[in-house]
Design an enzyme around this catalytic site. Structure first.
Site, short mmCIF file in Angstrom:
data_model
loop_
_atom_site.label_atom_id
_atom_site.label_comp_id
_atom_site.label_asym_id
_atom_site.label_seq_id
_atom_site.Cartn_x
_atom_site.Cartn_y
_atom_site.Cartn_z
N CYS A 86 0.32 -15.95 0.55
CA CYS A 86 -0.65 -16.84 1.21
C CYS A 86 -0.44 -16.79 2.72
O CYS A 86 0.65 -17.13 3.21
CB CYS A 86 -0.50 -18.26 0.71
SG CYS A 86 -1.64 -19.43 1.51
N GLY A 126 -7.12 -7.60 -3.68
CA GLY A 126 -7.80 -7.35 -2.42
C GLY A 126 -8.98 -6.40 -2.53
O GLY A 126 -8.84 -5.28 -3.04
#
Length: 389
Positions: A116, A238
């Protein structure tokens, strides 16, 4: 794939094993802050997601606050529920171990957030900030495995793949600008290849400071998977927005049982050969999506844009497993807007989405969707009320 039914193995590595034998990618819902509640996990599971991550949960608060436990982690006891990985943010081994023990009866595994990039998380030495503290992450993994084992859970990796009490411990990471630092991190956290500490890793090939608008670094992904895929399964996180337009291409001819590549020159492809990516030619076991699934929960079922059925399914799941109104509204806003993949079609026009944004309560949201679905699909009765999970 649903696992963990009566008499069945609850170990996520079973899903990895099934997918590997079929030479297909494992599909996962990525962890997100706030999003990924039970109703949404059930929705994406219907459309092909194999493993669902919960929203990122702060282990310290989870341990100390009953309200946090009730709001952050909900499950259903009905059949055919998605296999669930609970992701924790922590930097204290004992805190993570205790939180993991609390969720173990109702989850299939736990995952440590080392990716994160949000400033508040990094300021607390959580998330991507942990990429600079490999020993702490290793100690959290070891402490958690030991705690789960003391509590009677089976954490023996592939040895316990068929156990009904099998549980996993995994780590999700970002990369460094200097990949040698990433390799040092992974060497420490994974441990000895013949007696590794984690079940699998998830790699998000962006650095802590790289914005999501910048494409992932596929060359870094190739190098890391070439080095570690022979040791353990690897998931990509991603830029996964469409399974027919993946952000990577076949790079090698091998599989997860093969030895690591002896030379990076083996990553060179013959440009004349067109192959569809698969675990056997990429060294990836699967991939997860966050923004892509928010916009189109049916991505992994082959839909290039969100279908109305996915909206109906989500709303039926919300009725069974309620979420706060503003959270439900945000999900619907994402599904009705242009998607993240090449297909930019949308369920609602810009004007209609403005009307959606003005809705202030769940009853009005249902009425709005009833009207829109009748207008857009020609169906009678509007929003379906009886879609199964």
């Amino acid at each position: 794939m649903s696992i963990g039914g009566e008499g069945e193995s609850a170990h996520p590595l079973k899903i990895f094993d099934v997918a590997r034998k079929q030479d297909r990618f494992l599909y996962a819902l990525a962890p997100m802050v706030r999003y990924g509640k039970l109703a949404f996990r059930q929705t994406v599971h219907k459309y092909g997601v194999d493993l669902c991550w919960t929203p990122m949960i702060l282990a310290k608060e989870f341990n100390r606050n009953g309200f946090a436990r009730d709001s952050d982690f909900t499950v259903s006891r009905t059949p055919n529920q998605p296999a669930t990985i609970v992701q924790f943010a922590s930097n204290v081994p004992q805190e993570l171990a205790r939180a993991s023990a609390l969720v173990a009866p109702s989850a299939n595994g736990v995952d440590i957030n080392c990716g994160c990039p949000q400033s508040w998380a990094c300021a607390e030495k959580l998330g991507a900030a942990l990429m600079g503290h490999r020993e702490i992450v290793r100690d959290m993994v070891v402490e958690t495995r030991q705690k789960l084992e003391r509590d009677g859970w089976h954490v023996g990796l592939e040895k316990d793949i068929l156990s009904t009490k099998g549980r996993s411990v995994s780590v999700k990471i970002r990369i460094h600008d200097d990949l040698r630092k990433t390799m040092d991190f992974l060497d420490t956290v994974i441990g000895h290849p013949q007696n590794r500490l984690v079940d699998w890793i998830t790699i998000h090939p962006r650095t802590r400071s790289t914005p999501s608008s910048t494409p992932i670094r596929t060359e870094a992904l190739d190098i890391l998977t070439a080095k570690y895929a022979g040791t353990l399964p690897i998931l990509l996180s991603g830029d996964v927005f469409d399974i027919n337009a993946l952000p990577f291409q076949p790079t090698i001819t091998t599989n997860n049982d093969a030895a690591p590549l002896s030379s990076l020159s083996a990553l060179t492809l013959d440009p004349k050969v067109k192959r569809k990516p698969s675990p056997s030619n990429t060294n990836l076991s699967g991939f997860m999506s966050a923004r892509g699934l928010l916009a189109n929960p049916a991505t992994f079922a082959g839909y290039s844009a969100c279908p109305w059925e996915a909206v109906e399914t989500f709303m039926c799941n919300v009725a069974r497993c309620p979420v706060p109104f503003k959270l439900a509204l945000h999900h619907i806003q994402e599904m009705c807007a242009p998607g993240m993949g090449p297909d930019k079609s949308s369920l609602l026009t810009k004007k209609e989405r403005a009307e959606l944004n003005a809705v202030t309560n769940m009853c009005d949201l249902i009425d709005f969707l009833d009207t829109m679905i009748e207008e857009k699909t020609g169906g009678v009765g509007g929003l379906g009320r009886d879609l199964s999970v």
